[in-house]
Scaffold this motif. Structure first.
Motif, mmCIF file in Angstrom:
data_model
loop_
_atom_site.group_PDB
_atom_site.id
_atom_site.type_symbol
_atom_site.label_atom_id
_atom_site.label_comp_id
_atom_site.label_asym_id
_atom_site.label_seq_id
_atom_site.Cartn_x
_atom_site.Cartn_y
_atom_site.Cartn_z
ATOM 1 N N TRP A 199 0.856 -1.188 0.000
ATOM 2 C CA TRP A 199 0.000 0.000 0.000
ATOM 3 C C TRP A 199 0.888 1.232 0.000
ATOM 4 C CZ3 TRP A 199 -2.101 -4.452 1.817
ATOM 5 C CH2 TRP A 199 -3.456 -4.694 1.541
ATOM 6 N N GLY A 200 0.523 2.224 -0.823
ATOM 7 C CA GLY A 200 1.308 3.442 -0.878
ATOM 8 C C GLY A 200 0.629 4.496 -1.727
ATOM 9 N N PRO A 201 1.301 5.613 -1.978
ATOM 10 C CA PRO A 201 0.766 6.653 -2.855
ATOM 11 C C PRO A 201 0.505 6.114 -4.264
ATOM 12 C CG PRO A 201 2.587 7.504 -1.556
ATOM 13 C CD PRO A 201 2.557 6.022 -1.335
ATOM 14 N N ALA A 202 -0.298 6.845 -5.018
ATOM 15 C CA ALA A 202 -0.717 6.385 -6.343
ATOM 16 C C ALA A 202 0.449 6.140 -7.287
ATOM 17 C CB ALA A 202 -1.685 7.401 -6.945
ATOM 18 N N ALA A 203 1.558 6.844 -7.107
ATOM 19 C CA ALA A 203 2.692 6.724 -8.024
ATOM 20 C C ALA A 203 3.651 5.597 -7.654
ATOM 21 C CB ALA A 203 3.455 8.049 -8.067
ATOM 22 N N THR A 204 3.334 4.810 -6.632
ATOM 23 C CA THR A 204 4.303 3.844 -6.105
ATOM 24 C C THR A 204 4.803 2.860 -7.153
ATOM 25 O OG1 THR A 204 3.342 3.997 -3.880
ATOM 26 C CG2 THR A 204 4.719 2.086 -4.353
ATOM 27 N N ASN B 292 -3.412 1.630 -3.828
ATOM 28 C CA ASN B 292 -3.254 3.059 -3.569
ATOM 29 C C ASN B 292 -3.973 3.463 -2.287
ATOM 30 O OD1 ASN B 292 -1.948 3.175 -6.037
ATOM 31 N ND2 ASN B 292 -3.756 3.914 -7.134
ATOM 32 N N TRP B 293 -3.303 4.280 -1.490
ATOM 33 C CA TRP B 293 -3.949 4.847 -0.314
ATOM 34 C C TRP B 293 -5.104 5.767 -0.722
ATOM 35 C CZ3 TRP B 293 -3.026 2.461 3.865
ATOM 36 C CH2 TRP B 293 -1.757 2.196 4.369
ATOM 37 N N THR B 294 -6.136 5.768 0.078
ATOM 38 C CA THR B 294 -7.180 6.795 0.049
ATOM 39 C C THR B 294 -7.246 7.382 1.444
ATOM 40 O OG1 THR B 294 -8.455 5.668 -1.661
ATOM 41 C CG2 THR B 294 -9.628 7.289 -0.317
ATOM 42 N N ASP B 295 -7.120 8.696 1.535
ATOM 43 C CA ASP B 295 -7.062 9.362 2.833
ATOM 44 C C ASP B 295 -8.198 8.901 3.744
ATOM 45 O OD1 ASP B 295 -6.259 11.190 4.802
ATOM 46 O OD2 ASP B 295 -7.487 12.809 3.954
ATOM 47 N N ARG B 296 -7.822 8.396 4.920
ATOM 48 C CA ARG B 296 -8.732 7.968 5.989
ATOM 49 C C ARG B 296 -9.588 6.761 5.628
ATOM 50 N NH1 ARG B 296 -9.401 12.980 9.685
ATOM 51 N NH2 ARG B 296 -7.889 14.396 8.752
ATOM 52 N N GLU B 297 -9.223 6.058 4.583
ATOM 53 C CA GLU B 297 -9.914 4.815 4.236
ATOM 54 C C GLU B 297 -9.105 3.644 4.775
ATOM 55 O OE1 GLU B 297 -10.686 2.558 0.106
ATOM 56 O OE2 GLU B 297 -11.891 4.396 0.353
ATOM 57 N N SER B 298 -9.660 2.906 5.724
ATOM 58 C CA SER B 298 -8.922 1.865 6.435
ATOM 59 C C SER B 298 -8.695 0.623 5.585
ATOM 60 C CB SER B 298 -9.671 1.472 7.707
ATOM 61 O OG SER B 298 -9.788 2.561 8.587
ATOM 62 N N VAL B 299 -7.578 -0.045 5.869
ATOM 63 C CA VAL B 299 -7.225 -1.314 5.252
ATOM 64 C C VAL B 299 -7.190 -2.366 6.357
ATOM 65 C CG1 VAL B 299 -5.381 -2.600 4.106
ATOM 66 C CG2 VAL B 299 -5.866 -0.229 3.427
ATOM 67 N N LYS B 300 -7.817 -3.495 6.131
ATOM 68 C CA LYS B 300 -7.814 -4.573 7.118
ATOM 69 C C LYS B 300 -6.951 -5.720 6.596
ATOM 70 C CE LYS B 300 -12.367 -3.510 9.093
ATOM 71 N NZ LYS B 300 -11.801 -3.029 10.371
ATOM 72 N N LEU B 301 -6.076 -6.213 7.452
ATOM 73 C CA LEU B 301 -5.184 -7.311 7.099
ATOM 74 C C LEU B 301 -4.906 -8.111 8.358
ATOM 75 C CD1 LEU B 301 -3.336 -8.462 4.736
ATOM 76 C CD2 LEU B 301 -1.491 -7.244 5.887
#
Length: 264
Positions: A94-99, A123-132
């Motif tokens: 997970w990272g910025p759109a340009a990763t 791609n990260w979305t500001d304040r959108e959580s990822v569960k793993l």
């Protein structure tokens, strides 16, 4: 949840530490999950002291400055060219759109396929959580002179003798003071916060890094239980950084040291 400091030197590797990389582990009741927060230059070699590379469950990048992401290139080599084959499939990143494009360019690859065969880019979305596994990771856009920079709020829920227990680690990434940093760190059990600048030397510089005093102020506003200062460049005085932070924060306080593990 456990935090192991793989690398904590600011802006480029130092003689005692690689650049930014933090191993976070937690148990879901069945197995231990391991994630990396950033993978800066020099970190991949040191990370192998603490884990097999095939045990990386995911990599989470705060932003795309080399001291936070460049050893993803080395990990690409490990996945692609292991003579016995890589048994775990693509590693989620997970990272910025340009990763994905940035990493391909850094290694001199065509953008298609680039490193997509080794990594599963998101791609990260500001304040959108990822569960793993036992983790919930929420990115918060912060102040740093790149297109995207994020602090990360990492929540881990593990089984306990009286039922599930959730602990919170917040990692600042690189940032200057901002409301989003305080929101990310709110009521955290541990706040892993950069303090790359010194008062009286850099305190007039805006929008790039925190001083110890600024980091302490953010920790106080966020009501964190412990503050762990990191990303100190080789020319900084860690004692001075702690003294600055103590001006604005009265809780548990220390400077991150490569190779040390902490229970969050």
């Amino acid at each position: 949840m456990n935090l192991t400091i793989i690398g904590c030197t600011g802006s480029f590797p130092g003689p005692l530490s690689p650049a930014s990389c933090y191993l976070v582990s937690a148990h879901d009741g069945e197995r231990t999950w391991r994630i990396l927060l950033d993978l800066g230059n020099g970190a991949l070699g040191t990370a192998q002291r603490y884990m097999d590379l095939e045990d990386i469950d995911a990599v989470f990048l705060s932003h795309l400055h080399p001291d936070h992401c460049m050893d993803l290139c080395g990990l690409h080599v490990a996945v692609r060219w292991h003579p016995d084959g890589w048994s775990k499939g693509r590693i989620p990143v997970w990272g910025p759109a340009a990763t994905a494009d940035r990493m391909a360019t850094a290694y001199g690859l065509e953008l298609d396929p680039g490193m997509h065969e080794e990594f599963d880019f998101h791609n990260w979305t500001d304040r959108e959580s990822v569960k793993l596994g036992p983790f919930t990771i929420t990115p918060y856009a912060v102040r740093h002179p790149v297109d995207e920079a994020y602090a990360m709020r990492v929540e881990a829920t593990e089984p306990g003798p009286k039922g599930p227990v959730t602990k919170v680690l917040t990692y600042s990434g690189d940032t200057d003071s901002c409301d989003a940093l305080v929101e990310a760190a709110q009521d955290s059990d541990m706040f892993l916060c950069e303090a790359a600048y010194h008062e009286g030397r850099d305190d007039a510089i805006e929008g790039i890094h925190l001083t110890g005093k600024r980091a302490g102020a953010a920790a106080t506003k966020a009501n964190v239980s412990r503050l762990l200062l990191t990303h100190l460049p080789v020319w900084n005085d860690s004692v001075r950084t702690v003294e600055e932070a103590r001006e604005t924060y009265s809780g548990g306080l220390a400077v991150a040291v490569a190779g040390v593990s902490y229970v969050v």
